[in-house]
Design a protein around this motif. Structure first.
Motif, PDB file in Angstrom:
ATOM      1  N   UNK A  28      -4.558  33.967 -45.281  1.00 26.86           N
ATOM      2  CA  UNK A  28      -5.401  34.592 -44.278  1.00 26.86           C
ATOM      3  C   UNK A  28      -4.561  35.232 -43.183  1.00 26.86           C
ATOM      4  N   UNK A  29      -5.251  35.766 -42.181  1.00 24.51           N
ATOM      5  CA  UNK A  29      -4.579  36.505 -41.110  1.00 24.51           C
ATOM      6  C   UNK A  29      -4.360  35.637 -39.876  1.00 24.51           C
ATOM      7  N   UNK A  30      -3.122  35.635 -39.403  1.00 28.95           N
ATOM      8  CA  UNK A  30      -2.793  34.970 -38.142  1.00 28.95           C
ATOM      9  C   UNK A  30      -2.145  35.986 -37.216  1.00 28.95           C
ATOM     10  N   UNK A  31      -2.065  35.617 -35.943  1.00 31.29           N
ATOM     11  CA  UNK A  31      -1.490  36.465 -34.909  1.00 31.29           C
ATOM     12  C   UNK A  31      -0.506  35.619 -34.107  1.00 31.29           C
ATOM     13  N   UNK A  32       0.548  36.252 -33.614  1.00 29.40           N
ATOM     14  CA  UNK A  32       1.608  35.513 -32.934  1.00 29.40           C
ATOM     15  C   UNK A  32       2.001  36.215 -31.643  1.00 29.40           C
ATOM     16  N   UNK A  33       2.042  35.456 -30.554  1.00 30.24           N
ATOM     17  CA  UNK A  33       2.487  35.967 -29.262  1.00 30.24           C
ATOM     18  C   UNK A  33       3.502  34.986 -28.690  1.00 30.24           C
ATOM     19  N   UNK A  34       4.763  35.395 -28.635  1.00 31.18           N
ATOM     20  CA  UNK A  34       5.791  34.558 -28.026  1.00 31.18           C
ATOM     21  C   UNK A  34       5.495  34.424 -26.541  1.00 31.18           C
ATOM     22  N   UNK A  35       5.631  33.214 -26.011  1.00 32.00           N
ATOM     23  CA  UNK A  35       5.369  32.974 -24.598  1.00 32.00           C
ATOM     24  C   UNK A  35       6.641  32.662 -23.813  1.00 32.00           C
ATOM     25  N   UNK A  36       7.689  32.220 -24.500  1.00 32.65           N
ATOM     26  CA  UNK A  36       8.974  31.942 -23.852  1.00 32.65           C
ATOM     27  C   UNK A  36      10.050  32.636 -24.674  1.00 32.65           C
ATOM     28  N   UNK A  37      10.728  33.574 -24.050  1.00 32.48           N
ATOM     29  CA  UNK A  37      11.784  34.331 -24.728  1.00 32.48           C
ATOM     30  C   UNK A  37      13.060  34.211 -23.907  1.00 32.48           C
ATOM     31  N   UNK A  39      16.901  32.856 -24.309  1.00 32.45           N
ATOM     32  CA  UNK A  39      17.897  32.407 -25.285  1.00 32.45           C
ATOM     33  C   UNK A  39      18.569  31.100 -24.879  1.00 32.45           C
ATOM     34  N   UNK A  40      18.477  30.721 -23.623  1.00 38.55           N
ATOM     35  CA  UNK A  40      19.069  29.468 -23.156  1.00 38.55           C
ATOM     36  C   UNK A  40      18.131  28.273 -23.316  1.00 38.55           C
ATOM     37  N   UNK A  41      16.918  28.516 -23.766  1.00 39.65           N
ATOM     38  CA  UNK A  41      15.947  27.440 -24.009  1.00 39.65           C
ATOM     39  C   UNK A  41      15.830  27.287 -25.516  1.00 39.65           C
ATOM     40  N   UNK A  42      16.190  26.121 -26.018  1.00 43.26           N
ATOM     41  CA  UNK A  42      16.245  25.884 -27.459  1.00 43.26           C
ATOM     42  C   UNK A  42      14.910  25.355 -28.003  1.00 43.26           C
ATOM     43  N   UNK A  43      13.815  25.853 -27.450  1.00 51.80           N
ATOM     44  CA  UNK A  43      12.480  25.471 -27.897  1.00 51.80           C
ATOM     45  C   UNK A  43      11.645  26.744 -27.946  1.00 51.80           C
ATOM     46  N   UNK A  44      10.949  26.955 -29.066  1.00 54.00           N
ATOM     47  CA  UNK A  44      10.046  28.087 -29.169  1.00 54.00           C
ATOM     48  C   UNK A  44       8.684  27.727 -28.618  1.00 54.00           C
ATOM     49  N   UNK A  45       8.088  28.646 -27.872  1.00 55.89           N
ATOM     50  CA  UNK A  45       6.739  28.451 -27.355  1.00 55.89           C
ATOM     51  C   UNK A  45       5.961  29.720 -27.685  1.00 55.89           C
ATOM     52  N   UNK A  46       4.869  29.550 -28.430  1.00 51.91           N
ATOM     53  CA  UNK A  46       4.106  30.717 -28.863  1.00 51.91           C
ATOM     54  C   UNK A  46       2.624  30.398 -28.931  1.00 51.91           C
ATOM     55  N   UNK A  47       1.819  31.421 -28.715  1.00 48.22           N
ATOM     56  CA  UNK A  47       0.388  31.339 -28.950  1.00 48.22           C
ATOM     57  C   UNK A  47       0.148  31.792 -30.388  1.00 48.22           C
ATOM     58  N   UNK A  48      -0.466  30.941 -31.187  1.00 45.40           N
ATOM     59  CA  UNK A  48      -0.770  31.273 -32.576  1.00 45.40           C
ATOM     60  C   UNK A  48      -2.289  31.284 -32.720  1.00 45.40           C
ATOM     61  N   UNK A  49      -2.804  32.397 -33.227  1.00 48.63           N
ATOM     62  CA  UNK A  49      -4.246  32.563 -33.405  1.00 48.63           C
ATOM     63  C   UNK A  49      -4.525  32.756 -34.893  1.00 48.63           C
ATOM     64  N   UNK A  50      -5.539  32.051 -35.387  1.00 47.16           N
ATOM     65  CA  UNK A  50      -5.915  32.083 -36.800  1.00 47.16           C
ATOM     66  C   UNK A  50      -7.321  32.644 -36.929  1.00 47.16           C
TER      67      UNK A  50
END
Length: 135
Positions: A28-37, A39-50
């Protein structure tokens, strides 16, 4: 359909673009929006919509974890060997290092969560329609 307008219109965080980079790991279709970009933060934070009935494949986070903060719609989360959990806005899921799991929207609802992720994902087999449609 449950909770559609609020989720698909990105009331809290932007829905983002179609999730083409990881499309092969989703049904199915999902959408992705990075919220923290940062490079010094080793954790990904993103809004994921399904979109309704969209879900990701089974997967494992190695040398890390994943925290899901459900912000809208209704969805499912399941760890291998356990029953699927129904999710709604306000629910929080913590997936520990090495735990095989999947998450996604219910059949009749959009679903959105903030994913806070560390480590390296290993993408595995899809959640099959025959099984998913019985939830």
């Amino acid at each position: 359909m449950a909770n559609n307008e609020e989720v698909k219109n990105g009331v809290i965080f932007p829905v983002g673009e179609k999730n083409e980079a990881f499309a092969q790991y989703f049904i199915g279709q999902s959408y992705l929006q990075s919220l923290v970009a940062d490079k010094d933060v080793n954790v990904g934070v993103a809004n994921v919509t399904f979109e309704p009935a969209c879900r990701n494949n089974w997967h494992i986070h190695h040398d890390g974890f994943q925290i899901l903060l459900v912000t809208g719609g209704e969805g499912w989360y399941q760890e291998e060997g356990k029953q699927a959990q129904s999710l709604k806005a306000g629910d929080v899921i913590v997936t520990h290092d090495g735990v095989k799991h999947w998450h996604g929207a219910k059949q009749d609802s959009w679903f959105e969560h903030i994913a806070i992720t560390a480590g390296t994902p290993e993408w595995l087999e899809p959640v099959e329609d025959d099984w998913y449609l019985q939830l």
